[in-house]
Design a protein around this motif. Structure first.
Motif, mmCIF file in Angstrom:
data_model
loop_
_atom_site.group_PDB
_atom_site.id
_atom_site.type_symbol
_atom_site.label_atom_id
_atom_site.label_comp_id
_atom_site.label_asym_id
_atom_site.label_seq_id
_atom_site.Cartn_x
_atom_site.Cartn_y
_atom_site.Cartn_z
ATOM 1 N N VAL B 51 57.670 -54.055 -52.273
ATOM 2 C CA VAL B 51 56.786 -55.033 -51.626
ATOM 3 C C VAL B 51 55.420 -55.080 -52.324
ATOM 4 O O VAL B 51 54.900 -56.152 -52.618
ATOM 5 C CB VAL B 51 56.660 -54.715 -50.119
ATOM 6 C CG1 VAL B 51 55.562 -55.539 -49.469
ATOM 7 C CG2 VAL B 51 58.001 -54.990 -49.425
ATOM 8 N N MET B 54 55.287 -56.835 -55.724
ATOM 9 C CA MET B 54 55.206 -58.298 -55.816
ATOM 10 C C MET B 54 53.814 -58.744 -56.297
ATOM 11 O O MET B 54 53.664 -59.820 -56.850
ATOM 12 C CB MET B 54 55.456 -58.933 -54.439
ATOM 13 C CG MET B 54 56.855 -58.730 -53.910
ATOM 14 S SD MET B 54 56.961 -59.222 -52.181
ATOM 15 C CE MET B 54 56.812 -61.005 -52.347
ATOM 16 N N GLN B 55 52.811 -57.917 -56.052
ATOM 17 C CA GLN B 55 51.447 -58.356 -56.365
ATOM 18 C C GLN B 55 51.120 -58.430 -57.854
ATOM 19 O O GLN B 55 50.652 -59.478 -58.306
ATOM 20 C CB GLN B 55 50.425 -57.465 -55.668
ATOM 21 C CG GLN B 55 50.426 -57.615 -54.159
ATOM 22 C CD GLN B 55 49.391 -56.694 -53.522
ATOM 23 O OE1 GLN B 55 48.298 -56.526 -54.033
ATOM 24 N NE2 GLN B 55 49.738 -56.085 -52.419
ATOM 25 N N VAL B 77 60.215 -62.087 -58.506
ATOM 26 C CA VAL B 77 59.373 -61.576 -57.429
ATOM 27 C C VAL B 77 60.095 -61.722 -56.078
ATOM 28 O O VAL B 77 59.996 -60.869 -55.197
ATOM 29 C CB VAL B 77 57.987 -62.259 -57.444
ATOM 30 C CG1 VAL B 77 57.153 -61.848 -56.239
ATOM 31 C CG2 VAL B 77 57.244 -61.905 -58.728
ATOM 32 N N GLN B 78 60.863 -62.800 -55.962
ATOM 33 C CA GLN B 78 61.679 -62.969 -54.760
ATOM 34 C C GLN B 78 62.723 -61.872 -54.638
ATOM 35 O O GLN B 78 62.992 -61.365 -53.558
ATOM 36 C CB GLN B 78 62.451 -64.271 -54.916
ATOM 37 C CG GLN B 78 62.062 -65.351 -53.990
ATOM 38 C CD GLN B 78 63.124 -66.423 -54.085
ATOM 39 O OE1 GLN B 78 63.472 -66.879 -55.167
ATOM 40 N NE2 GLN B 78 63.647 -66.798 -52.951
ATOM 41 N N ALA B 81 61.135 -58.833 -53.229
ATOM 42 C CA ALA B 81 60.974 -58.925 -51.776
ATOM 43 C C ALA B 81 62.324 -58.621 -51.117
ATOM 44 O O ALA B 81 62.397 -57.897 -50.127
ATOM 45 C CB ALA B 81 60.478 -60.308 -51.384
ATOM 46 N N GLY B 82 63.394 -59.152 -51.704
ATOM 47 C CA GLY B 82 64.739 -58.917 -51.167
ATOM 48 C C GLY B 82 65.110 -57.436 -51.238
ATOM 49 O O GLY B 82 65.673 -56.885 -50.291
ATOM 50 N N LEU B 85 63.519 -55.651 -48.499
ATOM 51 C CA LEU B 85 64.198 -55.838 -47.214
ATOM 52 C C LEU B 85 65.475 -55.019 -47.094
ATOM 53 O O LEU B 85 65.726 -54.436 -46.040
ATOM 54 C CB LEU B 85 64.493 -57.318 -46.968
ATOM 55 C CG LEU B 85 63.281 -58.212 -46.707
ATOM 56 C CD1 LEU B 85 63.731 -59.641 -46.426
ATOM 57 C CD2 LEU B 85 62.439 -57.705 -45.550
ATOM 58 N N ARG B 290 47.641 -56.358 -49.084
ATOM 59 C CA ARG B 290 48.742 -56.232 -48.117
ATOM 60 C C ARG B 290 48.196 -56.344 -46.686
ATOM 61 O O ARG B 290 48.774 -56.990 -45.820
ATOM 62 C CB ARG B 290 49.423 -54.874 -48.340
ATOM 63 C CG ARG B 290 50.763 -54.699 -47.709
ATOM 64 C CD ARG B 290 51.813 -55.590 -48.317
ATOM 65 N NE ARG B 290 52.487 -56.320 -47.277
ATOM 66 C CZ ARG B 290 52.918 -57.569 -47.358
ATOM 67 N NH1 ARG B 290 52.763 -58.260 -48.461
ATOM 68 N NH2 ARG B 290 53.498 -58.154 -46.357
#
Lengths: 263, 320
Positions: B51, B54-55, B77-78, B81-82, B85, B290
């Motif tokens: 997470v 991503m930055q 980047v997606q 994120a996945g 999760l 964040r």
């Protein structure tokens, strides 16, 4: 009056219309995708980061297809990147609504919904284009845009119904964007020529259905339809808000700083 | 039913034998508290790293040099994120909630990989992160696909597939830059200079100084020692740098014929500890970013919950 565009003199008038029309669609998708991608890592949840990133990716994909095709039509050696990175603002033909800053999440969802419904209707009609390439791109894009409309609409309902604050924010986003929705349905000379030639869509014909779909979601969300008052336009003829210059400064930085380099 | 001492001793013996037999522990199986705690720490830390990661890369999405690169970076980047999760979900199977993990990250109690506390000032950093950081991450994660905890092992299989695509994408960016103009090559060398040592340190301290290594190895959470993983990464990467025509920022780097491996210079662990303790170039920025996303999104999460509750209330009322 908008400044005359630089033209490829050898292009026939019909091909010029096709080029201009494809650029118009590509620019709206590009600038919209660029704006939406600014949300990355700032979204309210990681799940929403994925959803917004996905939609930005759809838009960048649509932009690439339209611009690459425009470059082929033009036959002047410009590809998707030359068109995206090496034109100045007054040659961009995107709708003004997509260049406005993202605002808060309510504002962004209002835009995703407005543009999702509009683009779904536009691409649905464009799927019947006599130009196979445009029809093919539209058939792919319509599925993506329907999802953007659904996702944005569901969020407007959640926000409109949720809390006092979310209701106020969603309504404010809608109010701020509303003046710019009129431009979606104005008919530029390029659009009317493209429609007459059988490969484009006159967007004024999409208004009634758009109104119905939007009113339905606003009613479910308990949000009011803003008054039709100020109706800014100009994007389709290259007359933009001050935002576009900054978007391009960021978008085009590397191509401008290192001319001729390959990436 | 209360667990007796006898139960716990017997279960412990069962667990050790089961794990030693290379069988997977699943969420409903008995496990020692310390095993559960170790996994929660490791998996949530791994999720936080995705997470926060991503930055630095998200930093270049709006400035990517071509539309193809922009699409590739957005997708990457997606994916991160996945990964975050699925890893949060894997950790949830151990009884920790997503809210507890979010709090752990934001309060600074939980760590994330220090590598994301370095900045990405140029486009070449996007290439270097893919090539070196994802390269190091894959080296670390391939053995985790055989980890004794089933949900983590399965998440790692998927993560590794995507990471290996990211690593190739990063290397391809570096290849283009290092074979491009003199200015691009300089940009690539600069990025390598800045990312090499932090990437080498991603494997953590030497095994003799690593707090958790021995127990994790016995539990089959960790399969290969930090130093061995580091060596694999170095051996693979030195050859790739040669092909790029870039110079490794380590004058002591040389092939050791006897060992059949590359030797590297002394690692400056003081820099590693400085960043772990919160004083790297971007630690404060990453957490503040964040925190701001979390705070700015609070009204949205509240609205979603309020709407869901109202719907339930309306449905109940209508049914009555």
């Amino acid at each position: 009056m908008a400044v005359a565009a630089l033209k490829n003199d050898t292009l026939s008038p019909d091909r010029q219309v096709l080029f201009d029309y494809a650029v118009m669609l590509g620019d709206t998708a590009l600038i919209h995708g660029q704006r939406l991608s600014e949300w990355t890592s700032h979204a309210p949840t990681v799940e929403l980061d994925i959803a917004l990133g996905n939609q930005a990716l759809d838009l960048i994909g649509q932009a690439r297809m339209f611009l690459e095709y425009a470059g082929k039509v033009e036959e002047a050696g410009r590809d998707e990147d030359a068109l995206a990175f090496l034109r100045d603002g007054f040659d961009f033909r995107n709708l003004l609504i997509v260049e406005l800053p993202n605002g808060d999440f309510g504002h962004t969802m209002a835009r995703q919904f407005i543009m999702g419904v509009y683009s779904s209707l536009l691409y649905e009609a464009l799927s019947a284009s006599q130009d196979d390439q445009l029809a093919g791109i539209a058939k792919k894009a319509v599925k993506e845009q329907r999802y953007h409309a659904r996702h944005g609409g569901e969020w407007l309902v959640r926000l409109g119904d949720g809390t006092e604050e979310s209701h106020a924010r969603a309504q404010r986003g809608l109010d701020e964007l509303w003046p710019y929705t009129h431009e979606l349905f104005t008919t530029d000379p390029v659009e009317s020529a493209a429609a007459e030639l059988g490969f484009g869509v006159d967007p004024s014909g999409l208004r009634a259905e758009w109104d119905g779909l939007v009113d339905d979601v606003l009613a479910r969300a308990g949000l009011s339809r803003p008054e039709d008052d100020w109706q800014p336009d100009g994007g389709k003829r290259g007359e933009h808000t001050e935002n576009l210059g900054y978007i391009l400064a960021e978008l085009q930085f590397l191509q401008r700083a290192y001319p001729g380099a390959e990436w | 039913m209360n667990e007796t001492t006898r139960d716990v001793v017997e279960l412990g013996q069962w667990f050790d034998a089961y794990v030693a037999d290379e069988k997977k522990i699943e969420p409903k199986d008995w496990m020692p508290d310390a095993y559960r705690k170790t996994l929660v720490r490791q998996i949530s830390q791994h999720a936080h790293s995705e997470v926060i990661g991503m930055q630095p890369e998200g930093n270049w999405i709006t400035r990517a040099p071509t539309l193809r690169r922009k699409a590739g970076l957005l997708a990457k980047v997606q994916d991160e994120a996945g990964h975050g999760l699925y890893l949060y979900s894997a950790a949830e199977t151990l009884g920790v909630s997503r809210g507890q993990m979010d709090d752990g990250l934001l309060s600074g109690k939980d760590k994330y990989s220090s590598i994301f506390n370095y900045p990405t000032p140029t486009w070449a950093d996007i290439g270097a992160i893919g090539w070196l950081v994802d390269g190091a991450a894959i080296t670390n994660q391939i053995p985790l696909c055989r980890c004794s905890y089933g949900p983590y092992a399965r998440a790692m299989i998927r993560v590794c597939k995507e990471e290996s695509f990211h690593q190739r994408q990063g290397y391809e960016i570096m290849l283009r830059l290092s074979h491009g103009t003199a200015e691009q090559k300089r940009m690539a060398q600069d990025a390598l200079n800045r990312w090499w040592w932090p990437a080498v340190m991603m494997f953590g301290p030497s095994d003799k100084d690593s707090a958790h290594s021995a127990q994790s190895m016995a539990w089959r959470i960790k399969r290969v020692s930090n130093d061995d993983l580091r060596q694999r990464f170095v051996d693979m990467t030195v050859k790739q740098a040669d092909y790029l025509g870039l110079t490794m920022p380590d004058p002591d780097l040389k092939w050791n014929e006897e060992r059949g491996h590359y030797d590297i210079g002394e690692i400056d662990w003081s820099d590693f500890w400085k960043v772990v303790k919160g004083n790297g170039p971007c630690n404060r920025q990453r957490l503040a970013h964040r925190q701001k996303a979390h705070d700015d999104g609070e009204w949205v999460r509240d609205a979603a919950l309020a709407h869901a509750n109202k719907r339930v209330a309306r449905a109940t009322r209508d049914a009555a």
